[in-house]
Scaffold this active site. Sequence first.
Site, PDB file in Angstrom:
ATOM      1  N   GLU A 141     -22.466  31.834 -10.619  1.00 52.82           N
ATOM      2  CA  GLU A 141     -22.650  31.545  -9.194  1.00 52.82           C
ATOM      3  C   GLU A 141     -22.145  30.147  -8.846  1.00 52.82           C
ATOM      4  OE1 GLU A 141     -26.713  34.263  -8.632  1.00 52.82           O
ATOM      5  OE2 GLU A 141     -26.855  32.118  -9.071  1.00 52.82           O
TER       6      GLU A 141
ATOM      7  N   THR B 160       0.841  -1.208   0.000  1.00 48.95           N
ATOM      8  CA  THR B 160       0.000   0.000   0.000  1.00 48.95           C
ATOM      9  C   THR B 160       0.872   1.252   0.000  1.00 48.95           C
ATOM     10  OG1 THR B 160      -1.827  -1.084   1.157  1.00 48.95           O
ATOM     11  CG2 THR B 160      -1.679   1.317   1.371  1.00 48.95           C
TER      12      THR B 160
ATOM     13  N   LYS C 104     -37.546  36.660 -13.950  1.00 47.23           N
ATOM     14  CA  LYS C 104     -36.210  36.915 -13.403  1.00 47.23           C
ATOM     15  C   LYS C 104     -35.244  35.822 -13.862  1.00 47.23           C
ATOM     16  CE  LYS C 104     -34.168  38.460  -9.032  1.00 47.23           C
ATOM     17  NZ  LYS C 104     -32.918  37.701  -8.978  1.00 47.23           N
TER      18      LYS C 104
ATOM     19  N   SER D 166     -36.214  32.670 -10.232  1.00 48.54           N
ATOM     20  CA  SER D 166     -36.882  32.886  -8.962  1.00 48.54           C
ATOM     21  C   SER D 166     -38.147  32.040  -8.869  1.00 48.54           C
ATOM     22  CB  SER D 166     -37.258  34.369  -8.806  1.00 48.54           C
ATOM     23  OG  SER D 166     -38.029  34.575  -7.641  1.00 48.54           O
ATOM     24  N   SER D 167     -38.438  31.609  -7.657  1.00 47.04           N
ATOM     25  CA  SER D 167     -39.671  30.859  -7.415  1.00 47.04           C
ATOM     26  C   SER D 167     -40.855  31.788  -7.171  1.00 47.04           C
ATOM     27  CB  SER D 167     -39.486  29.933  -6.204  1.00 47.04           C
ATOM     28  OG  SER D 167     -39.189  30.701  -5.049  1.00 47.04           O
TER      29      SER D 167
ATOM     30  N   HIS E 265     -11.609  50.124  -7.468  1.00 48.17           N
ATOM     31  CA  HIS E 265     -12.257  50.334  -6.158  1.00 48.17           C
ATOM     32  C   HIS E 265     -13.785  50.364  -6.300  1.00 48.17           C
ATOM     33  CE1 HIS E 265      -8.402  51.520  -4.192  1.00 48.17           C
ATOM     34  NE2 HIS E 265      -8.133  51.984  -5.408  1.00 48.17           N
TER      35      HIS E 265
END
Length: 478
Positions: free
Chosen positions: A336, A145, A329, A323-324, A193
């Site tokens: 993401e 191993t 939308k 969106s729910s 900035h």
Amino acid sequence: MTQQADSQFRIERDSMGDRQIASNVYYGIQTLRAIENFPISGLKPLSTYVDAGLLIKKATAIVNGELGCIPQDISQAIVQASEEILAGKLRDQFVVDVYQAGAGTSHHMNVNEVLANRALEILGDEKGNYKRVSPNDHVNYGQSTNDVIPTAIRIGGLLALTHTLHPALDKAIASLEAKAVEFQDIVKSGRTHLQDAVPVRLGENFRAWAYILAEHQNRIYTASGDLMVLGLGGSAAGTGMNTHPHYRARVVEVLAELLNTPLEPAPHLMAAMQSMAPFVNVSGAVRNLAQDLVKISHDLRLMDSGPKTGFKEIQLPPVQPGSSIMPGKYNPVMAEMTSMVCFQVMGYDNAIALAAQAGQLELNVMMPLIAYNLIQSIEILGNTIAALTERCIKGITANQERCLAYAEGSLALVTALNPHIGYLNAAAVAKESLETGKSLRQIVLEKGLMSEAELATVLNLEQMSGILPLTPEADKVD
């Protein structure tokens, strides 16, 4: 050793005693004990990691057969069993939890037992007759191993990079370059900035991202060179005990042929078994890529923000309702998702760093964690980049009018006036514009600081937003 209990079970024996094993499974008694001992996460070994172990076992069987260390018929049966499983058979037989016995002994024996039992069937014998084909004495001849698992992590990492991450990066870089060309003439406001800055070209935003990814790919290529140096042949402690004198060099040569990848034996086998530095190095390069990819995904979300109350300089392709409760939308879901995966990769890298320093003396027992985290990081990041490219980057469109409006309305245009009217005058013009709503051009003309013709030249957005070429002459000082 085995004996039949009934048609549904067989009896296998190890140094701890006898156990009943279901007749239809290909793993054996040591795997069964691991299943019982480690009901931890439900996570099973990654397919790429299994492939890496099978390739090692195929190579070792070939070499041990060539060297006369195991009988030729057994060598050929193990090779055939390895090839069958690499082609997709018996994949459900690799069942040991990721969090298991230190160093990976449980997973290693799972591989050895499955190959031994399939080899027995190929030879016309019954599963469990380890006097004929033994997981330890034949499949694992000359191995431990302690040298197989660090080699499997190296091979698994190379496979994941070759099949997943590098192809995804190639396509992402090409797609970003294509968008750079498409958007090259679009002028937009720069931002530093998160405040207005001098104008830039939208195309150069995309070209910069392509360049950033290409640089990361080069860093990963460099780091992955460490994975091509193998400690296989070190056996239990790096001394090569119970191996044939020619085994070490030959097995690496055969593995290189199977992978079509340049590999070499480690110059010091004990060092290759003890140090996890190659994995930390590759993981760090992958984490570095993830960090910049988060920045890119956040930039995409900002530039697409809106549609009425944000930047909306670009449109990311809508891929699902956002969106729910809010009709119509659409959210930047691919960007993401990218950030979430990158955060996970960073977490995996931190765990790898902790595990790498946790070895003692001749062995690091934390290798199962390193194996899973490294290969998983490479593969999920590669899959993420591929999805982001196909479902987002390729379909991005630009809002040229919005970009131009922001560029023309930015107070940062006053920066171009500095060489002509001085910093303090330029600051006063900017302040008055912000307070009164008058344009920079109007204020400068009212104050008589510059002529109309001069302003037309100085406030040329196309010229202002172009990147100055880097030439040898630019570096010369008179």
